[in-house]
Motif scaffolding. Sequence first.
Motif, PDB file in Angstrom:
ATOM      1  N   MET A   1       0.833  -1.198   0.000  1.00 37.32           N
ATOM      2  CA  MET A   1       0.000   0.000   0.000  1.00 37.32           C
ATOM      3  C   MET A   1       0.866   1.245   0.000  1.00 37.32           C
ATOM      4  N   ALA A   2       1.892   1.273   0.862  1.00 38.46           N
ATOM      5  CA  ALA A   2       2.722   2.471   0.986  1.00 38.46           C
ATOM      6  C   ALA A   2       4.068   2.119   1.578  1.00 38.46           C
ATOM      7  N   ARG A   3       5.053   2.936   1.252  1.00 38.21           N
ATOM      8  CA  ARG A   3       6.375   2.870   1.868  1.00 38.21           C
ATOM      9  C   ARG A   3       6.646   4.228   2.498  1.00 38.21           C
ATOM     10  N   ALA A   4       7.123   4.202   3.711  1.00 41.39           N
ATOM     11  CA  ALA A   4       7.377   5.456   4.418  1.00 41.39           C
ATOM     12  C   ALA A   4       8.716   5.377   5.119  1.00 41.39           C
ATOM     13  N   GLY A   5       9.500   6.451   5.055  1.00 39.35           N
ATOM     14  CA  GLY A   5      10.805   6.477   5.709  1.00 39.35           C
ATOM     15  C   GLY A   5      11.785   7.328   4.948  1.00 39.35           C
ATOM     16  N   GLN A   6      12.965   7.562   5.557  1.00 35.97           N
ATOM     17  CA  GLN A   6      13.978   8.404   4.938  1.00 35.97           C
ATOM     18  C   GLN A   6      14.682   7.687   3.785  1.00 35.97           C
ATOM     19  N   VAL A   7      14.758   6.376   3.847  1.00 36.92           N
ATOM     20  CA  VAL A   7      15.491   5.599   2.846  1.00 36.92           C
ATOM     21  C   VAL A   7      14.589   4.489   2.335  1.00 36.92           C
ATOM     22  N   ASN A   8      14.602   4.304   1.031  1.00 35.85           N
ATOM     23  CA  ASN A   8      13.810   3.232   0.438  1.00 35.85           C
ATOM     24  C   ASN A   8      14.610   1.933   0.505  1.00 35.85           C
ATOM     25  N   ARG A   9      14.566   1.320   1.664  1.00 33.94           N
ATOM     26  CA  ARG A   9      15.267   0.057   1.868  1.00 33.94           C
ATOM     27  C   ARG A   9      14.405  -0.842   2.740  1.00 33.94           C
ATOM     28  N   GLU A  10      14.312  -2.093   2.340  1.00 33.05           N
ATOM     29  CA  GLU A  10      13.627  -3.102   3.147  1.00 33.05           C
ATOM     30  C   GLU A  10      14.557  -4.309   3.242  1.00 33.05           C
ATOM     31  N   THR A  11      15.231  -4.441   4.370  1.00 31.53           N
ATOM     32  CA  THR A  11      16.180  -5.531   4.539  1.00 31.53           C
ATOM     33  C   THR A  11      15.458  -6.870   4.582  1.00 31.53           C
ATOM     34  N   VAL A  12      15.971  -7.817   3.807  1.00 30.08           N
ATOM     35  CA  VAL A  12      15.362  -9.153   3.786  1.00 30.08           C
ATOM     36  C   VAL A  12      16.434 -10.188   4.110  1.00 30.08           C
ATOM     37  N   PRO A  13      16.076 -11.264   4.762  1.00 28.51           N
ATOM     38  CA  PRO A  13      17.054 -12.320   5.034  1.00 28.51           C
ATOM     39  C   PRO A  13      17.426 -13.046   3.750  1.00 28.51           C
ATOM     40  N   LEU A  14      18.551 -13.739   3.772  1.00 27.23           N
ATOM     41  CA  LEU A  14      19.028 -14.448   2.585  1.00 27.23           C
ATOM     42  C   LEU A  14      18.029 -15.513   2.142  1.00 27.23           C
ATOM     43  N   SER A  15      17.239 -16.001   3.081  1.00 31.74           N
ATOM     44  CA  SER A  15      16.249 -17.030   2.748  1.00 31.74           C
ATOM     45  C   SER A  15      15.176 -16.507   1.799  1.00 31.74           C
ATOM     46  N   LYS A  16      15.034 -15.180   1.709  1.00 27.50           N
ATOM     47  CA  LYS A  16      14.056 -14.595   0.798  1.00 27.50           C
ATOM     48  C   LYS A  16      14.679 -14.166  -0.518  1.00 27.50           C
ATOM     49  N   ILE A  17      15.894 -14.617  -0.763  1.00 25.45           N
ATOM     50  CA  ILE A  17      16.573 -14.376  -2.037  1.00 25.45           C
ATOM     51  C   ILE A  17      16.909 -15.734  -2.637  1.00 25.45           C
ATOM     52  N   PRO A  18      16.355 -16.086  -3.785  1.00 26.58           N
ATOM     53  CA  PRO A  18      16.632 -17.403  -4.363  1.00 26.58           C
ATOM     54  C   PRO A  18      18.129 -17.662  -4.504  1.00 26.58           C
ATOM     55  N   LYS A  19      18.543 -18.888  -4.276  1.00 22.08           N
ATOM     56  CA  LYS A  19      19.961 -19.243  -4.329  1.00 22.08           C
ATOM     57  C   LYS A  19      20.614 -18.864  -5.660  1.00 22.08           C
TER      58      LYS A  19
ATOM     59  N   LEU B   1       2.469   8.297   1.079  1.00 20.74           N
ATOM     60  CA  LEU B   1       1.385   8.693   1.966  1.00 20.74           C
ATOM     61  C   LEU B   1       0.521   9.752   1.301  1.00 20.74           C
ATOM     62  N   THR B   2      -0.275   9.317   0.357  1.00 25.78           N
ATOM     63  CA  THR B   2      -1.224  10.198  -0.307  1.00 25.78           C
ATOM     64  C   THR B   2      -2.609   9.566  -0.230  1.00 25.78           C
ATOM     65  N   GLY B   3      -3.629  10.369  -0.473  1.00 24.43           N
ATOM     66  CA  GLY B   3      -4.986   9.842  -0.480  1.00 24.43           C
ATOM     67  C   GLY B   3      -5.341   9.154   0.826  1.00 24.43           C
ATOM     68  N   GLN B   4      -6.091   8.067   0.717  1.00 27.38           N
ATOM     69  CA  GLN B   4      -6.534   7.348   1.910  1.00 27.38           C
ATOM     70  C   GLN B   4      -5.388   6.644   2.627  1.00 27.38           C
ATOM     71  N   ALA B   5      -4.319   6.329   1.898  1.00 29.30           N
ATOM     72  CA  ALA B   5      -3.168   5.683   2.541  1.00 29.30           C
ATOM     73  C   ALA B   5      -2.587   6.567   3.637  1.00 29.30           C
ATOM     74  N   SER B   6      -2.686   7.884   3.462  1.00 27.97           N
ATOM     75  CA  SER B   6      -2.148   8.791   4.481  1.00 27.97           C
ATOM     76  C   SER B   6      -2.865   8.601   5.809  1.00 27.97           C
ATOM     77  N   TYR B   7      -4.174   8.428   5.771  1.00 23.45           N
ATOM     78  CA  TYR B   7      -4.942   8.221   7.002  1.00 23.45           C
ATOM     79  C   TYR B   7      -4.733   6.818   7.565  1.00 23.45           C
ATOM     80  N   ILE B   8      -4.731   5.847   6.687  1.00 21.43           N
ATOM     81  CA  ILE B   8      -4.629   4.455   7.118  1.00 21.43           C
ATOM     82  C   ILE B   8      -3.295   4.186   7.796  1.00 21.43           C
ATOM     83  N   VAL B   9      -2.214   4.694   7.208  1.00 24.55           N
ATOM     84  CA  VAL B   9      -0.883   4.480   7.776  1.00 24.55           C
ATOM     85  C   VAL B   9      -0.769   5.137   9.150  1.00 24.55           C
ATOM     86  N   GLU B  10      -1.254   6.350   9.272  1.00 31.56           N
ATOM     87  CA  GLU B  10      -1.171   7.034  10.567  1.00 31.56           C
ATOM     88  C   GLU B  10      -2.005   6.328  11.623  1.00 31.56           C
ATOM     89  N   ALA B  11      -3.177   5.842  11.236  1.00 32.96           N
ATOM     90  CA  ALA B  11      -4.019   5.106  12.187  1.00 32.96           C
ATOM     91  C   ALA B  11      -3.335   3.814  12.615  1.00 32.96           C
TER      92      ALA B  11
END
Length: 773
Positions: free
Chosen positions: A81-99, A283-293
Amino acid sequence: MGRADARRAAQSSARRAGKNEKKSGIRRLFTWKKILGAFLGVCLLGILGFIGLYLYVGVPAGNKSAQLQSNVFKYADGSVMARAGQVNRETVPLSKIPKPVQHTFVAAENKTFYQDSGVDLKGTLRGVINTLSGKGKQGGSTITQQYVKNYYLSQEQTISRKLQEIVISLKVDQKFSKEDILAGYINTSYYGRGAYGIQAAAQAYYGVDSDKLTVSQGAYLASLLQAPNQYDWAIASAAGKQRVQERWAYALDNMVEMKWLSPEERAQQKFDVPKPPKPLPGLTGQASYIVEAAKKELFAQGVDPGEFEAGGWTVTLGIEKNRQKDLEASVKRKLLDDLKPNQRSVDGDAQLGAASVDPKTGHVVAMYGGAGYPKHYTNNATRSDYQAASTFKPLVLAAALQNGAQTQNGVPITPNTIYDGANRRPVVGGTKPFAPPNEDERTYGKISVQTATNNSVNAVFAQMGADVGLDQVKQTAVQLGLNVPKSEVQPAMALGTMGASPLQMAGAYATLDNHGTKVTPTMVVKAVHTQNGVDKEVPLKDPIGGEVLSRKTADTVTSVLTGVVDDGTASSAVKNASYKAAGKTGTSDDNKSAWFVGYTPKLVTAVGMFGESPSGGKQVTLKGTGGGGRVNGGGYPARVWADYTQSALGDSSGGDFDLETDMGAAVPPPAPPTLTPSAPATPTAPSTPTHPPTTTPTQGGSPSDTAGTGRPTGRPTPTDGGSGPPNGGTGGKAGGNTGGNTSTGGNTGTGGNTGTGGNTSTGGNDSLPNLGN
């Protein structure tokens, strides 16, 4: 030889002697032994210096900037739905990266990664020489060194920083596994398009999560790391596109060499052209309200705000994408398309909030908060500064049924109890004088609780609040999830003068729909914090709690509220529905708010409409909105509710209410009693009403409104009655007032029973549309 010649010869000989002597001195000073000794000495000093540096330099804490991640908010189906933060990064474990995708990075950057000690001395020396010679940044570093540079150090190119990189890389290689290092490298690297880490890059270039990447896609992302901007397909020059394809092929060829890919598989690989870039879901439209809630909900459950804002959170919501779209579309069709603020200033004051809840899970499946940031920052779905109005009345009835409350005459309160609906009728037995007007100053006379609910008669519920006791009403409301301050415990509370939010009202009605088991509307279904490749799920409270109302109480209120939808103030908006529904309208003082809270067995939705001045947020009237007059709960709010509910249920009818009650509009009236042959003649009975059922009514309200105790010979004992005074005169009065039939006295009590017929005459008001509440 003359003197002059002799002198010149002597000078020449002296010069030659001096030169020979000088050469001999240089040879003595720079012999090969001395040069070798000096070289060995320098090497020894270098080794000792490096040992000292190795002992002195430790593995530092990671850079805060390298640890920053975005917080990802997902729909119930897992889509973002949305990404929020100073940096566009989502750390994932190696198990979520195909060998195979992991191998593309090793093949492209460092084939000896799994065997080396973390440092490529030859490549590092070449980088040092190039740095000293001013040739700028050069390759040659291992994956470990690049990870150290990304996570522990900086991107500056100096000798001291390079030496630190070498020492720390050696220590990191000893301290961590190759898998940990590879995961750190893949997650901290910059891929272009504002994406840090493979998960953000996978979404930015291919629109998939990291665990769905193919070998071809992985090879492209691995190739990007050498020059992210030059190799981004969307902005690369022709030469850049050629070079990135060459590097892509290089990585795949190395995989064949390393036995990670067969020649046949290599031959099948096709370059997968990345998708064009698109803006990050923000965070635009309805996502702005939903994320804050959702954030407020997490903080209330113990999540540290500072830790959350640092990033790394994946928050899965109960919001269903299709139902969210349905709600937004219904608001547009049934309200926004009617508003013309340029022509009518009052249209610019109209705000609408809505919350839709699954009564079985407690999950908020859709939410509408307003125009969205930055047009309107207040979430209309969670604001509680407007009166709940008549949507509070069912809670008064619930309190009466739950506590076995009685009228002022000791008659049990049920949906069939008769009250005096006279306009501005003074409340008897209240804590303070109170005589509220009915909508449009209408007088209803003697009516049942069912009919009073259908038509939202203030006089009846004001008296019922006094009969139940305001403290008991408050207790029930609080148990159902409302916040009722002590200052609000006043006679007018029974008419909904306290503030409430659509989300709170949806929770209260969801508890009724859930047969009295508490439902606390919940935004967040799952919250996982990923740090250093480790996922930690936060324990969340169960939205479904214990029983706060008996099933009979909850089901009886539901049964009564079906009458509002079928024959009452919401019937005009919901009359063509293909589903079974219950609900209640509400309109506040001065028409500052209008409501409809309704539910089917599968879905509960509260819609509130609020008058708010654009300047300063002052509460103003809604009257005239859309070019009409008074805005009633049966108008725009009920229309939005009905349109959304029809779309949200889809082909499903919504099911039938499974009610354990014998009272209310949803319960078919009992068959007329059969007279025995020996029974004496009785007065002609009036026609059987649709609502409420034909049972003996009892009268509440003032002391003069009491029911007779008698019953006609040959009729069954009434189930909904009450003991009246010992004489029968009053019973005859009741009969005359309600049915027009005279009583033969207190012994036969015909008047009390025929009062049902009289109720039918006032019950005709059930079919009147939209009386404003």
